[in-house]
Design a protein around this motif. Structure first.
Motif, PDB file in Angstrom:
ATOM      1  N   LYS A   1       0.852  -1.197   0.000  1.00 18.05           N
ATOM      2  CA  LYS A   1       0.000   0.000   0.000  1.00 18.05           C
ATOM      3  C   LYS A   1       0.888   1.248   0.000  1.00 18.05           C
ATOM      4  CE  LYS A   1      -3.809  -2.113   2.593  1.00 18.05           C
ATOM      5  NZ  LYS A   1      -4.617  -2.046   3.841  1.00 18.05           N
ATOM      6  N   PRO A   2       0.378   2.384  -0.530  1.00 12.60           N
ATOM      7  CA  PRO A   2       1.171   3.616  -0.517  1.00 12.60           C
ATOM      8  C   PRO A   2       1.380   4.134   0.900  1.00 12.60           C
ATOM      9  CG  PRO A   2      -1.059   4.070  -1.293  1.00 12.60           C
ATOM     10  CD  PRO A   2      -0.933   2.579  -1.192  1.00 12.60           C
ATOM     11  N   HIS A   3       2.542   4.721   1.147  1.00  6.19           N
ATOM     12  CA  HIS A   3       2.852   5.318   2.444  1.00  6.19           C
ATOM     13  C   HIS A   3       3.517   6.671   2.220  1.00  6.19           C
ATOM     14  CE1 HIS A   3       1.926   2.085   5.377  1.00  6.19           C
ATOM     15  NE2 HIS A   3       2.050   1.330   4.314  1.00  6.19           N
ATOM     16  N   SER A   4       3.222   7.607   3.140  1.00  7.64           N
ATOM     17  CA  SER A   4       3.726   8.979   3.027  1.00  7.64           C
ATOM     18  C   SER A   4       4.553   9.342   4.240  1.00  7.64           C
ATOM     19  CB  SER A   4       2.565   9.977   2.889  1.00  7.64           C
ATOM     20  OG  SER A   4       1.767   9.694   1.767  1.00  7.64           O
ATOM     21  N   ARG A   5       5.451  10.305   4.034  1.00 11.66           N
ATOM     22  CA  ARG A   5       6.247  10.843   5.131  1.00 11.66           C
ATOM     23  C   ARG A   5       6.570  12.294   4.823  1.00 11.66           C
ATOM     24  NH1 ARG A   5      11.389   7.764   7.574  1.00 11.66           N
ATOM     25  NH2 ARG A   5       9.654   6.491   8.290  1.00 11.66           N
ATOM     26  N   ARG A   6       6.512  13.119   5.856  1.00 12.77           N
ATOM     27  CA  ARG A   6       6.841  14.533   5.700  1.00 12.77           C
ATOM     28  C   ARG A   6       8.337  14.724   5.887  1.00 12.77           C
ATOM     29  NH1 ARG A   6       3.539  19.591   8.382  1.00 12.77           N
ATOM     30  NH2 ARG A   6       4.529  21.245   7.126  1.00 12.77           N
ATOM     31  N   GLY A   7       8.971  15.389   4.934  1.00 12.58           N
ATOM     32  CA  GLY A   7      10.394  15.617   4.999  1.00 12.58           C
ATOM     33  C   GLY A   7      10.769  16.865   5.766  1.00 12.58           C
ATOM     34  N   GLU A   8      12.066  17.078   5.944  1.00 17.17           N
ATOM     35  CA  GLU A   8      12.545  18.253   6.665  1.00 17.17           C
ATOM     36  C   GLU A   8      12.199  19.550   5.957  1.00 17.17           C
ATOM     37  OE1 GLU A   8      16.695  17.775   7.316  1.00 17.17           O
ATOM     38  OE2 GLU A   8      16.474  16.040   8.661  1.00 17.17           O
TER      39      GLU A   8
ATOM     40  N   LEU B   1       6.500  13.092   0.912  1.00 12.13           N
ATOM     41  CA  LEU B   1       6.898  12.060  -0.033  1.00 12.13           C
ATOM     42  C   LEU B   1       5.952  10.876   0.114  1.00 12.13           C
ATOM     43  CD1 LEU B   1       8.908  10.601  -2.007  1.00 12.13           C
ATOM     44  CD2 LEU B   1      10.104   9.799   0.056  1.00 12.13           C
ATOM     45  N   THR B   2       5.379  10.439  -1.011  1.00 19.42           N
ATOM     46  CA  THR B   2       4.515   9.260  -1.023  1.00 19.42           C
ATOM     47  C   THR B   2       5.095   8.240  -1.992  1.00 19.42           C
ATOM     48  OG1 THR B   2       2.575  10.645  -0.594  1.00 19.42           O
ATOM     49  CG2 THR B   2       2.172   8.390  -1.319  1.00 19.42           C
ATOM     50  N   ILE B   3       5.211   6.999  -1.536  1.00 19.04           N
ATOM     51  CA  ILE B   3       5.750   5.936  -2.379  1.00 19.04           C
ATOM     52  C   ILE B   3       4.655   4.897  -2.633  1.00 19.04           C
ATOM     53  CG2 ILE B   3       7.477   4.108  -2.592  1.00 19.04           C
ATOM     54  CD1 ILE B   3       9.363   5.704  -0.920  1.00 19.04           C
ATOM     55  N   TYR B   4       4.499   4.534  -3.911  1.00 20.66           N
ATOM     56  CA  TYR B   4       3.511   3.551  -4.347  1.00 20.66           C
ATOM     57  C   TYR B   4       4.236   2.357  -4.964  1.00 20.66           C
ATOM     58  CZ  TYR B   4       0.424   7.701  -4.294  1.00 20.66           C
ATOM     59  OH  TYR B   4      -0.267   8.839  -3.953  1.00 20.66           O
ATOM     60  N   LEU B   5       3.668   1.171  -4.777  1.00 15.68           N
ATOM     61  CA  LEU B   5       4.210  -0.011  -5.431  1.00 15.68           C
ATOM     62  C   LEU B   5       3.839   0.026  -6.902  1.00 15.68           C
ATOM     63  CD1 LEU B   5       5.643  -2.770  -5.123  1.00 15.68           C
ATOM     64  CD2 LEU B   5       3.378  -3.765  -4.698  1.00 15.68           C
ATOM     65  N   GLY B   6       4.843  -0.172  -7.768  1.00 18.00           N
ATOM     66  CA  GLY B   6       4.596  -0.153  -9.204  1.00 18.00           C
ATOM     67  C   GLY B   6       4.391  -1.541  -9.749  1.00 18.00           C
ATOM     68  N   ALA B   7       5.327  -1.990 -10.583  1.00 19.73           N
ATOM     69  CA  ALA B   7       5.219  -3.318 -11.206  1.00 19.73           C
ATOM     70  C   ALA B   7       6.271  -4.245 -10.630  1.00 19.73           C
ATOM     71  CB  ALA B   7       5.384  -3.206 -12.718  1.00 19.73           C
ATOM     72  N   GLU B   8       5.951  -5.546 -10.620  1.00 13.61           N
ATOM     73  CA  GLU B   8       6.882  -6.571 -10.169  1.00 13.61           C
ATOM     74  C   GLU B   8       7.112  -7.565 -11.308  1.00 13.61           C
ATOM     75  OE1 GLU B   8       6.029  -7.382  -5.592  1.00 13.61           O
ATOM     76  OE2 GLU B   8       4.183  -7.372  -6.767  1.00 13.61           O
ATOM     77  N   SER B   9       8.374  -7.964 -11.503  1.00 18.08           N
ATOM     78  CA  SER B   9       8.694  -8.944 -12.528  1.00 18.08           C
ATOM     79  C   SER B   9       9.668  -9.963 -11.964  1.00 18.08           C
ATOM     80  CB  SER B   9       9.295  -8.262 -13.766  1.00 18.08           C
ATOM     81  OG  SER B   9      10.612  -7.820 -13.493  1.00 18.08           O
ATOM     82  N   GLN B  10      10.134 -10.876 -12.816  1.00 20.14           N
ATOM     83  CA  GLN B  10      11.073 -11.905 -12.356  1.00 20.14           C
ATOM     84  C   GLN B  10      12.407 -11.309 -11.931  1.00 20.14           C
ATOM     85  OE1 GLN B  10      11.463 -15.254 -15.088  1.00 20.14           O
ATOM     86  NE2 GLN B  10       9.508 -14.749 -16.021  1.00 20.14           N
ATOM     87  N   THR B  11      12.769 -10.168 -12.496  1.00 19.56           N
ATOM     88  CA  THR B  11      14.113  -9.626 -12.256  1.00 19.56           C
ATOM     89  C   THR B  11      14.130  -8.293 -11.520  1.00 19.56           C
ATOM     90  OG1 THR B  11      14.078  -8.579 -14.446  1.00 19.56           O
ATOM     91  CG2 THR B  11      15.036 -10.785 -14.290  1.00 19.56           C
ATOM     92  N   ALA B  12      12.998  -7.573 -11.450  1.00 23.12           N
ATOM     93  CA  ALA B  12      13.032  -6.234 -10.871  1.00 23.12           C
ATOM     94  C   ALA B  12      11.659  -5.839 -10.346  1.00 23.12           C
ATOM     95  CB  ALA B  12      13.516  -5.215 -11.909  1.00 23.12           C
TER      96      ALA B  12
END
Length: 336
Positions: free
Chosen positions: A88-95, A100-111
């Motif tokens: 799930k996406p998660h956010s954090r407030r920077g200095e 900043l919010t990070i979301y899961l993109g795509a998953e493959s065999q190598t990356a």
């Protein structure tokens, strides 16, 4: 929503993409135009969670791509495991006060890929849902493209993918030598053709099922041996191709020789010892792909004719007078 027609246009554009980099660029461009983040990027990690590339989109329409050693900010390093674990996406407030919010993109065999968005306010639920839906479309199409571009037996990219990738690598290489103070590992690329020794004999003696197992195990050893940013391909039959970044000729030869030793020391079920021969050439910016393949193939042929189970560099063989240099036509357009 006032931008619904525009979103539908962008979805239609995304679903027409057949190139992963164009797809990623279009994804970032769409989300940037619709949600106006301060910054937006797509980060790719190998299966050891080592960063291999970062695609950044700028509001003025430019994009930048970083490869190799990428230093991630502490807040990104902290959030990535949480996003990976919870999906799930998660956010954090920077200095600096931005979020900043990070979301899961795509998953493959190598990356795996992650989308990073920076905003001056916490993202609303509607915005998170919009990002998640677009990333689901992106993930679905990545899976389709990945399936069409991979060899079904080994899981490595196939020959067609190699032909597309080599042109991109040629575009990364400067046409003039860089000063020593500015050169690094990412400015020198090497192509190696990897051939399994006496593979026909393996098939004839043990059967094609064991031959397929040898191909699969060699591919797995290649994936373990090379770094996440190196490019590996099943080229056809018993041949593989690897494109690696290296500091110099000796470094490149050592990298391929470590793979050779790894295969020679691996116990293959029923068969026992299997060895490989490798022909290597440096990728030069003005060279044509058939020329590079011919140079590496000539080095490979020398390796197989002179004992097998070894790595031969085209440049070394030419320098020592063992083989004649390939004559490169500097004006190939005259043939058309």
């Amino acid at each position: 929503m006032p931008y619904t027609p525009r979103l539908l246009d962008q979805i239609a554009l995304l679903t027409g993409m057949r190139d992963i980099e164009l797809l990623e660029f279009s994804l970032l461009k769409t989300l940037s135009e619709v949600t106006q983040p301060t910054a937006i990027s797509l980060l790719r990690l190998d299966k050891n969670d080592h960063p291999t590339s970062m695609l950044r989109y700028r509001r003025e329409g430019r994009h930048e791509v970083d490869f190799g050693d990428i230093e991630l900010p502490a807040e990104v390093v902290d959030l990535l495991p949480v996003v990976k674990r919870t999906r799930k996406p998660h956010s954090r407030r920077g200095e600096d006060g931005n979020f900043l919010t990070i979301y899961l993109g795509a998953e493959s065999q190598t990356a795996d890929s992650y989308l990073l968005a920076t905003t001056d306010h916490p993202p609303a639920n509607d915005t998170k849902r919009l990002y998640t839906c677009f990333l689901q479309i992106y993930q679905n199409f990545c899976a389709l493209l990945d399936e069409s571009q991979r060899d079904p037996l080994t899981g490595l990219p196939n020959r067609k993918t190699f032909e597309d990738s080599i042109n991109k690598v040629l575009g990364l290489i400067p046409h003039r030598p860089l000063p020593a103070a500015t050169s690094d590992r990412a400015t020198s690329y090497w192509l190696g053709i990897i051939d399994i020794d006496r593979f026909k004999s393996i098939n004839d003696t043990f059967g094609h099922l064991y031959g397929d197992e040898v191909l699969l195990l060699v591919a797995q050893l290649m994936q373990r041996h090379f770094r996440g940013g190196d490019l590996l391909f099943r080229y056809g039959g018993e041949e593989f191709v690897a494109i690696i970044a290296g500091a110099d000729q000796e470094g490149a030869k050592s990298a391929f020789d470590r793979l050779r030793a790894s295969v020679a020391g691996h116990p293959f079920p029923q068969i026992g010892e299997v060895t490989i021969s490798i022909g290597v050439v440096q990728i030069m910016p003005d060279a044509l792909t058939p020329t590079l393949l011919d140079m590496a193939d000539r080095a490979l042929y020398y390796a197989k004719q002179n004992g097998r189970n070894q790595v031969c560099l085209y440049e070394e063989l030419v320098e020592h007078g063992v083989i004649e240099p390939h004559l490169v036509d500097l004006n190939p357009m005259e043939y058309f």
